[in-house]
Design an enzyme around this catalytic site. Structure first.
Site, PDB file in Angstrom:
ATOM      1  N   SER A 104      -6.504   5.603   9.017  1.00 41.19           N
ATOM      2  CA  SER A 104      -5.140   5.112   9.219  1.00 41.19           C
ATOM      3  C   SER A 104      -4.170   6.046   8.521  1.00 41.19           C
ATOM      4  O   SER A 104      -4.520   6.684   7.512  1.00 41.19           O
ATOM      5  CB  SER A 104      -4.994   3.705   8.643  1.00 41.19           C
ATOM      6  OG  SER A 104      -3.634   3.299   8.645  1.00 41.19           O
ATOM      7  N   TYR A 163      -5.807  -3.140   2.435  1.00 37.96           N
ATOM      8  CA  TYR A 163      -6.067  -2.384   3.672  1.00 37.96           C
ATOM      9  C   TYR A 163      -5.873  -0.896   3.442  1.00 37.96           C
ATOM     10  O   TYR A 163      -6.718  -0.077   3.813  1.00 37.96           O
ATOM     11  CB  TYR A 163      -5.137  -2.883   4.777  1.00 37.96           C
ATOM     12  CG  TYR A 163      -5.265  -2.135   6.083  1.00 37.96           C
ATOM     13  CD1 TYR A 163      -6.279  -2.432   6.985  1.00 37.96           C
ATOM     14  CD2 TYR A 163      -4.364  -1.116   6.413  1.00 37.96           C
ATOM     15  CE1 TYR A 163      -6.401  -1.740   8.193  1.00 37.96           C
ATOM     16  CE2 TYR A 163      -4.469  -0.420   7.602  1.00 37.96           C
ATOM     17  CZ  TYR A 163      -5.488  -0.731   8.499  1.00 37.96           C
ATOM     18  OH  TYR A 163      -5.606  -0.049   9.673  1.00 37.96           O
TER      19      TYR A 163
END
Length: 680
Positions: free
Chosen positions: A557, A570
């Site tokens: 990400s 996350y």
């Protein structure tokens, strides 16, 4: 201008599909059928007699009108005037296009002469196991006469071509004769109507099988070898998963192969019998068989549960011997005009107590090779039951395997796709980025293992991609190491190994330091960095055993380098997953495995994560409506474009399709240009 399909051609297609769908009648891609009809030529307005015959490379079970060659019959028969004899019969194929009616349809096969020269309207050539058993028996001619008297002729082995067509045409002049057994090859029958020839085919096959059933010895393959035992079904599958990557390495020494595993009762019984070594050494006989299985299989003679190190050492020895023997076979028979050797590795490996492993350039080819060897087992059983199995001479096998006409057929195949022969595992493959990725990888030729915690979802995706010859859906919870190992093992049994791993499974639980629970923290770490680690760990042995290199792609990400608000668990989990890319690249480079990562920006459209509450959370954080979140993400980028699942899939493709063959340890941004996440 389009024309309706003539009635006779419609009958031919129906008959072909019925016969080709019955494994007792013929095998995949085997045999050919024809009809002769009269039509009006659009060019002249005159009636012309046409031969419609299954084209080269087609399959009877799925034959359609486009798979038929269409030739003017008088021109085909007139070629007999230019035929220069058996030494020159291959050149006759070059004349077939000059006999074409209109565009000519599919490329005519080498068996066209038997259909054109036999003066019956309907001619079928099939490869039924029961008849080939007689055709490959030492006293096959006497058996054929005993069963059918003078109604079925015997034709000694002739390679398909003009000579065989002439011989059958001469035989068919006798009105008492309804067909012929072709030595070492198969069955040809003829009739005045489609129903008549189909009935004759079935009658002759049933009569051959009835004779074998009534007259066979009790144990055609001899007694069970003392001390032999088959592993139980679960143990066989586990052993197959353990062995397959090593066997794939053997089959892929010259060119990469995909595998297929068969542990049917027919195979296991054959592998348990005393005559196994002798029959394996004799190889297959019918041309359709040994074109797909090679001249003989490799027999791995270790115990089914022998230590893997012992098996690998013995396999290396047997493989070396096989290659030497195959090269000698080629050298014994090759002439300066012969096609180059196509590789000296086995296409079929037999492992007593476990099963049969067959290989090919793609899954369908590997599966069909296994199916053909099962046909060969049936043939050997029938022949040994009433006589002695006696295949055609080795020189004749070579002349078919390295036939220039077969070489020309291989050259007509489409160029392989970029990922042909590669086996990919995508976790989280049933939705979002994973779904887009499995679709694109399959489109470019890969076999895909669709791993997902949603078992029904991944199986539905696999079916949609084309079923077992393309994809396999396996339930996989990446937080459970046993489940990961089981899923990878299932994928290996389905396709023979694993080459390309996309660690895509992910989840998010947004929250600040205060709002993030220990459970949310642990879950995100278990699924993403730990899950990627478990998948790589479970696949490592297969990657090393194959010796084919490979790719691991972590879907990370932009958050792995960008410090956004209220996303501590996350983002830090993705940072760990991203650094794992570098660590694994350094560790696995010695076996040719490239490890790279992709850093997407938020993918809203089609995302299971965003649909599951993450979208609402991030929209609230940024103060926008949830339905506008994708647009919001796009506006903060340099390119102002929304990131879609297909963009990440295309990055996976670029990293794995040979475009970047020496790139490893790279994190690729696919974020439309988030300046704060630029790599540095």
């Amino acid at each position: 201008m389009s024309q309706e399909i003539p009635v006779g051609v419609a009958e031919l297609l129906g008959r072909s599909n019925r016969l080709g769908s019955d494994p007792t009648v013929t095998n995949y891609g085997g045999g050919n059928t024809s009809v002769k009809v009269r039509q009006i030529s659009p060019a002249t307005g005159a009636e012309v007699e046409l031969l419609y015959v299954k084209g080269s490379g087609g399959d009877l079970g799925t034959l359609k009108a486009g798979g038929l060659a269409v030739l003017e019959l008088d021109r085909v028969r007139a070629l007999d005037n230019v035929y220069r004899g058996v030494e020159f019969e291959d050149e006759m194929v070059g004349y077939f296009p000059f006999c074409a009616f209109g565009t000519g349809g599919a490329a005519p096969s080498i068996d066209t002469p038997m259909h054109g020269l036999v003066r019956y309207d309907h001619v079928d050539h099939l490869h039924p196991d029961a008849v080939i058993a007689l055709a490959c028996a030492a006293d096959g001619e006497a058996l054929v006469h005993k069963i059918w008297g003078g109604t079925v002729a015997w034709v000694p082995w002739k390679r398909p071509g003009w000579e065989l067509g002439r011989a059958l045409a001469e035989i068919a002049k006798d009105p008492r004769v309804i067909g012929a057994v072709l030595g070492g090859h198969g069955l040809t029958a003829w009739g005045t109507t489609s129903d008549e020839v189909e009935a004759r085919n079935r009658q002759l096959i049933q009569q051959a099988q009835a004779y074998l059933d009534a007259n066979s010895v009790a144990e055609p393959f001899g007694p069970v070898v003392p001390g032999h035992r088959n592993l139980d079904p679960d143990a066989r599958r586990a052993r197959a998963a353990e062995l397959f990557p090593y066997l794939r390495a053997v089959a892929s020494a010259d060119r990469r192969q995909v595998g297929h595993f068969t542990d049917s009762g027919v195979v296991l019984d054959f592998l348990s019998r005393e005559k196994l070594p002798r029959l394996v050494s004799l190889g297959t006989s019918c041309p359709d068989h040994f074109l797909r299985t090679k001249v003989r299989p490799l027999l791995l003679d270790t115990a089914p549960d022998a230590p893997i190190d012992e098996v690998v050492a013995r396999l290396a020895q047997l493989h070396a011997e096989y290659r030497v023997e195959y090269q000698a076979y080629y050298d014994r028979h090759a002439t300066p005009e012969s096609p180059a050797i196509r590789g000296a590795d086995p296409a079929v490996v037999l492992v007593p107590g476990v099963g049969m492993f067959s290989f090919g350039a793609d899954k369908q080819t590997a599966r069909v090779a296994g199916e053909f060897y099962v046909n060969a087992i049936n043939v050997m059983r029938g022949a040994e039951g009433v006589s002695t199995y006696q295949p055609v001479a080795e020189a004749e096998k070579f002349n078919v395997e390295y036939w220039q006409l077969e070489e020309d057929k291989l050259k007509r195949r489409p160029k392989p796709k970029a990922l042909a022969g590669r086996i990919a595992l995508v976790t989280g493959g049933a939705s979002g980025i994973g779904l887009a990725t499995v679709r694109l990888l399959a489109e470019h030729g890969a076999n895909v293992i669709v791993g997902d915690i949603n078992q029904a979802g991944c199986q539905a995706v696999a079916a949609d991609l084309g079923g077992a010859d393309v994809a396999s859906g396996v339930a996989m919870d990446v937080t459970d190491f046993d489940a990961v190992k089981a899923g990878i093992a299932a994928g290996i049994v389905a396709f023979g190994g694993i080459d390309l791993i996309v660690n895509n499974a992910g989840i998010t639980r947004a929250g600040s330091l205060a709002d993030t629970s220990l459970e949310d923290w642990d879950l995100q770490y278990q699924i993403m960095p730990r899950g990627s680690f478990l998948v790589a760990k479970a696949a490592e042995n297969a990657l090393r055993a194959q010796g084919l290199g490979g790719d691991i792609i972590n879907i990370c990400s932009k958050n792995s380098v960008f410090a956004g608000p209220n996303n501590i668990a996350y983002s830090s989990a993705k940072a760990a997953q991203a650094h794992m890319v570098r660590l694994l690249a350094a560790e696995l480079g010695d076996i040719g495995v490239r490890v790279n990562g992709i850093n997407p920006d938020g993918v809203v459209r089609g995302s299971g994560i965003f649909a599951g509450g993450w979208g609402a959370s991030r929209a609230a954080t940024y103060g926008v409506a949830e339905e506008d979140l994708g647009k919001y993400y796009a506006q903060r980028t340099v390119l102002k474009e929304e990131v879609l699942p297909e963009h990440i899939a295309m990055a996976v493709l670029a990293l794995t399709n040979g475009t970047l063959p020496i790139t490893t340890g790279l994190l690729v941004p696919v974020d439309s240009g988030v300046a704060a996440a630029f790599m540095r």
